[in-house]
Motif scaffolding. Sequence first.
Motif, short mmCIF file in Angstrom:
data_model
loop_
_atom_site.label_atom_id
_atom_site.label_comp_id
_atom_site.label_asym_id
_atom_site.label_seq_id
_atom_site.Cartn_x
_atom_site.Cartn_y
_atom_site.Cartn_z
N LYS A 31 0.91 -1.20 0.16
CA LYS A 31 -0.11 -0.14 -0.04
C LYS A 31 0.85 1.34 -0.15
O LYS A 31 1.83 1.32 0.93
N SER B 536 -3.84 -5.78 10.03
CA SER B 536 -3.88 -4.50 9.28
C SER B 536 -3.85 -3.27 10.41
O SER B 536 -4.27 -3.40 11.48
N SER B 538 -4.67 1.32 10.43
CA SER B 538 -4.49 2.37 9.59
C SER B 538 -4.96 3.49 10.61
O SER B 538 -5.29 3.31 11.71
N GLU B 572 -1.39 3.79 6.65
CA GLU B 572 -1.74 2.39 6.79
C GLU B 572 -0.54 1.49 6.75
O GLU B 572 0.16 1.97 6.10
N GLN B 574 1.37 -1.88 5.97
CA GLN B 574 1.54 -2.77 5.03
C GLN B 574 0.83 -3.80 5.40
O GLN B 574 0.84 -4.57 6.52
#
Lengths: 500, 1031
Positions: A31, B536, B538, B572, B574
């Motif tokens: 990302k 994850s 963010s 965010e 990776q």
Amino acid sequence: MKNPFLYLIMITGVILLNTSCKKSFLEVTPKGIQLESNYYQNANQAFAGLVAVYNPLSWEAGGGDNTYIDDLGALNSASDECYAGGGGATDMSFWQVMNNYTVNATSGPQAGFWSKYYTGIYRANLLLQKINGGIPGLSDDVKARYIAECKFLRAYYYFDLVRLFKNVPLILAPLSSSEYYNVVQAKPADVYAQVEKDLNDAIPVLPSAIPTSENGRVTKAAAQALLGKVILYQNDNTRMKAAADLFELVNTSPNYALLSDFGAIFSPDNKFNKESIFEIYHTGSQNAGWGNWPNFQGNVYTQMVGPRSYTGPIYWSGGWSFNPVIANFALAMKSDPRYKYTIANIDSICKATGKSYVIGYQNTGYFIQKFAPLAKYVSTTGQAELNFPNDYIEIRLADTYLMEAEALVRSGTVGKAQYYLDAVRARVGLPSVPATLDNIYNERKLELATEGHRWFDLVRTGKAPSVLASKGFTAGKNEILPIPIKELYNTKLVQNPGYQ
Amino acid sequence: MKKLLLLLFVLLTTWSFAQNFTLKGLVTAAKDGQPLTGVTVVVKGTSRGAITDGQGKYSIAVANGETVSFSFVGMESQSFVANSSQKVLNVILVESISNLNEVVVIGFGTQKKAVVTGAITSVKAADIQSMPVARIEQSLQGRTSGLTIAASSGAPGAASTVRIRGTTSINNSDPLYVVDGVPIDNGGIDFLNQSDIESVEILKDAASAAIYGTKAASGVVLITTKKGSSGALTINYSAYYGTQAPARKLKLLDATEYATLRNESALAAGKPIEFSNPQSLGTGTDWQDAVFSKDARIQSHELSVTGGNDRSTYYASFGYFNQDGIVAPSISNYKRYTIRFNSNHKIKSWLTFGNNLGYSYIKSQSGLNTNSEFGGPLSSAINLDPITPIVITDPTVASQSPYSTFPVYRDSQGHPYGISLLVGQEMSNPIAYMKSQAGNYGWSHNFVGNVYAEIEPIQGLKLKSSLGAKLAFYGNESFGQIYYLSATLSNLVNTNYYRANNQNLIWDWDNTVTYTRSIGKHNFSLLAGTSAQARSASGVNGNYLNLPVNSFGDASMNFSLANVNKIAGGFENQPYALASYFGRVTYDYAGKYLLTGILRVDGSSRFGSNNLYANFPSVSIGWNPYLEDFWPKNDIVNTLKIRASYGVNGNDNISDFAFVSTIGGGRNYVFGLDGTVIGYSPNAPANPDLKWEQTSQTNIGFDANLLKNFSLTFDLYEKITTGQLRQPNIPMYVGATGNPWANIAKIDNKGLEVELGYHANISGVKLDVKANGALMKNKVVYLGPDVTYYTAATFQASAYEISRVAVGQPIGEFYGFVPLGIFQTTANVLNYKSKDGTVIQPNAKPGDFKWADLDGDGQITTNDRTFIGNPTPNFTFGFTISASYKNFDLTLFGQGVSGNKIFQGLRRLDILKANYQTVVLGRWTGPGSSNSFPRLSDDDPNQNFSKPSTFYLEDGAYMRIKTLQIGYTFSNRLMKSAGLQKARIYIMGNNLVTFTKYTGYDPEIGGSSYGIDRGIYPQARSYMLGVDVSF
């Protein structure tokens, strides 16, 4: 227990399903990260790569020792213009050791210079490689210009390396990992030859004039002036005519003229003025905070040289009092019309106006004016210390005038030397003096004071040991910096003489 | 087992066919015949249950043929079939002489301790309850061998550095935490309420940890939260409240001493003196008093409800914890609210499902730089001169610059806080500093838990699916005021108000099949499973500039501001995924011969396709010789188990996408009309062959019960980690931005661990003693083909690193010069010569250090440094003594380390006029005055102080009485009249005494600055009063 085997089959099915998904499950997509293998594929990406080659020019912090690495801090501290100053005897110790010539293998500004220039060289090498490998969507003109800019910048970085360190590796393509530890230092003459070659390649391609929307990008004249300077620095009197010819091209170009107002040259309101040939751009509108360390596009040196806790108007109140101007130097300039644009006598301003400032280390009361943090340029967004908009004019017309004068005198044919020396003096209302080398050098001292030329001039003219004796300059050693100690670990590099 | 098991006295044996009746009786302990209070009595298969009262009596409704069980901690459980012919059943419970029947959690299952073959230690709820700490790491300190735990700071809520069997990797050596099967990210463990923990298992050897594969190299900490138990509903309230204070204050110079020494130091450098009359300055300011709180409060409350029947059980709790810091308490505080609900439901005889769910909200204020020499109230208190007053009361001074011209902080009377003219840089008046940080805080909401279902279609075969997650929302808010603390610390231009909101999700789905069966004397259990895990995170943040207010309390994002003054940010992480398959076989023959084998295959998204999957095998064997026929019956060795194991674990803790070359931004430049253009260039060079670090470990050990009252566990291990991920410094001339990752380094850890227990009942005094000790040796074996070391830590502005990770040395070994003493006279200086007669330090003066010329080249250069001490202890120990007599109980818990050095770096060397500790009064002042503390001189030409040397190293050994608790359990009569089952009050002292030679605040220095004291926030000494009540 109804039919437990049904459940068994279901669960097994779930497990198998889970398992069969595994491969794609592990293939995650980055990302906000671009892979090198997918980059340099269009004109925008090529341009971003070019910006990265320019980027080290503006480094004010970071580098091999992750500290403040502005060139002028080290160079002015080392010359007879300024002391290191600051908050105390150990504040910015890498500048202090330049001031008192205790610079050694472990302590000094060398890693800052070294990493900055080699980072630029790598990026230039990489972009040259990518462009030569073919970047789609790049027109021939743009491609040629990018190549010329890369070569100019590579030459500029190598020139600073060779004049600061003398014995440096000459790397002209990105190194592969197997080559990292096999690099050796090149002969200085080979480095100079490569610098000249790059500049000669760049000169025919670079534009002679650029629109203001491209301010900051290099021009033909910048390359010509730099090439002249590179020849001048090699101290070969048989080539002085060649250097003078290059300067003559610049000095007679209709794109450049001396400003009538000396003080206007350095004003952030007057960037890329007619006198500016190669200017290193800074901005006050980056909104940088400490969290952006070390990527500041503002001028941090401006912050460094301001007076401490200054209570009067005009100047910013929160400077860090580095590089106070040595009293003798200030006295030598006192009667010169350029004095007030060169030196800020904060001490007398305070006394006259009933204001105060906090005395820093090695305070003389004299501060650098050319890059002084003026209150009106204090950024209202971001951290004020990090957002001064002052540029450096790395090469300006008065400098090329005086370099041409010097080259002509040294070539034995005085020619226009007198004209150029007189022009520089007349601009500030000073009468003519004979175009002797001593007078030219003295003019350089006064005209270009605190702009980062003085120390190099003293070294290349052999005057450093006497002029800088009181600071502790050791002849045969301090003309160059030690190779950063980290570069010697496991490599084939050899430390410079006197620093082993 | 054996004849020690049960003794049943049947008093009445009349057979009848009565359907329901009340069974009554008395439960006593076999050893002393005393009644046992709190024994759980349950009718199996029903919701009926009871607990013995203060006299050990119980009564419960039963029917013929039902099974009644009696259980109590530390006793063998017993069951009887009810028969109405016997309405009084007195039970004598026998203490379990060994802990062999204990069940140990081993990861995706449990195992009886008697047949465990790995090196696993358990810490039970009883050991850690009512410990006045916020985090599990602190509870574990000193509890078991092989765990080295050092707090990174004494600030409330601060994490600790936890090392299981030494430093496994030069990278991340934090153990893996697994809470009820859910793996928790590093450092995110503080959501747990201590009172909710049922047990903690520490998987120390690779064979035990192998089931967690590529996450397990540094050991695994398995935490199991409390489950409900069938029986009557029980409500428990436990709480403590107390006061904390610093255990120690540094002895610093007073104003007169300071001025005298400053004059001496200036004179020695040929400068004029600064203070014409030091005596007139008196004692001056005590900055430490200004930052320390002598009465910082701590409190904890927990209310829990537990109960259930044979089908459903539950445990629910609510907890509140609030701790003020002892340093700068107005900006140092930690609050936590926790809620937990665990339940388990056996819907059918073959179907079970349940959940473990926890929620916590944490709010913490920590506006201090803890253990940083660069500012923060504590560092300022140590370094500020004692001459500057805390508050300027002199109106002439207050009316001058800077007080008159800058926005300085003032006290309630309007007097400005003093600003030192002598000590600057990052140091500032700590009271004013605290005001500049007022209100700023960080917060988090954490949801951690799992739901699971288990099917047992045929006897012994269990299929389980468990879905777990940790979902955290976290952030912080801060306000940057307009202020002036000193010439270098000020914000005169913009206020700013910053708020960050982030989220973090880790989920984990495990599916396992277990089959357990005994055929004759062959007992085996097979496990196969898969696991998928992903993470994850963010966040977004906003920064508002130029607000029309100047305090946190007044700040709001509702103010309308120009868009240019609203700056937004975000990030965010990776994506990260881990997919695994694993299997385990455990087998024993008649409990005598034991075998466990594990294989785990892990795939990690962090590695390139060249090395996507990794195998982690392990095997362990054990033998219980005391069960053999040939084992001579004796009273010396009651039980003995010999164990050996070998296994391989991994570590994939590196940054994402390190195996490919990525492009980074931020390489900007300005072009055109003052417009910054974004430049991109490659980040660090790539390494497509990058793979996991591999840790292999061999363990041999034994467990024994001796002389009935003693237990002994002994382990010997060697752990070797290879292919450790490093970013070797490549030469700067390569021009790269960052260094590439590579599998390079190798570290070896060897150690020996002993745990000893003693349990006795001596004329009514129940005594329980546990002690543990561990020796360990860490050595860096390899760092790369050309690398002999790299810098581990630097100090202040010193050009020399102070510690190195170097081949052949323990990790982070201190490195520096060695003073051989002090030159007393000029003759001493001239006589200090090399072999060829060169005077080694010709410029030294009497009072300067005589540096060891280690390379013998006749001068003191950077080559005259050597390894001078290890920051990591090589011996750690802990002990717990519990005793009870009648209604009183006492617990004493201590812990300590030895073999390590601390770099005492409390004074800022680059601040010439920083204050000193009083040890400086013993400096060299003339021949014979000192041979250890050099002269003071402003220019310090011999670099006596600026060279890192053994001068700064101190013995880091300490022994600390961590807890002393004295409790009283109320008598039964009193409890009954109040309707209580149990009531206990206690007083407790924490960190009461620390035995150490160390001269700083606290010898316990963990965190990123391990073993280097830059002004660590010390552990508090606290006194508490607590209650524990059950209804």
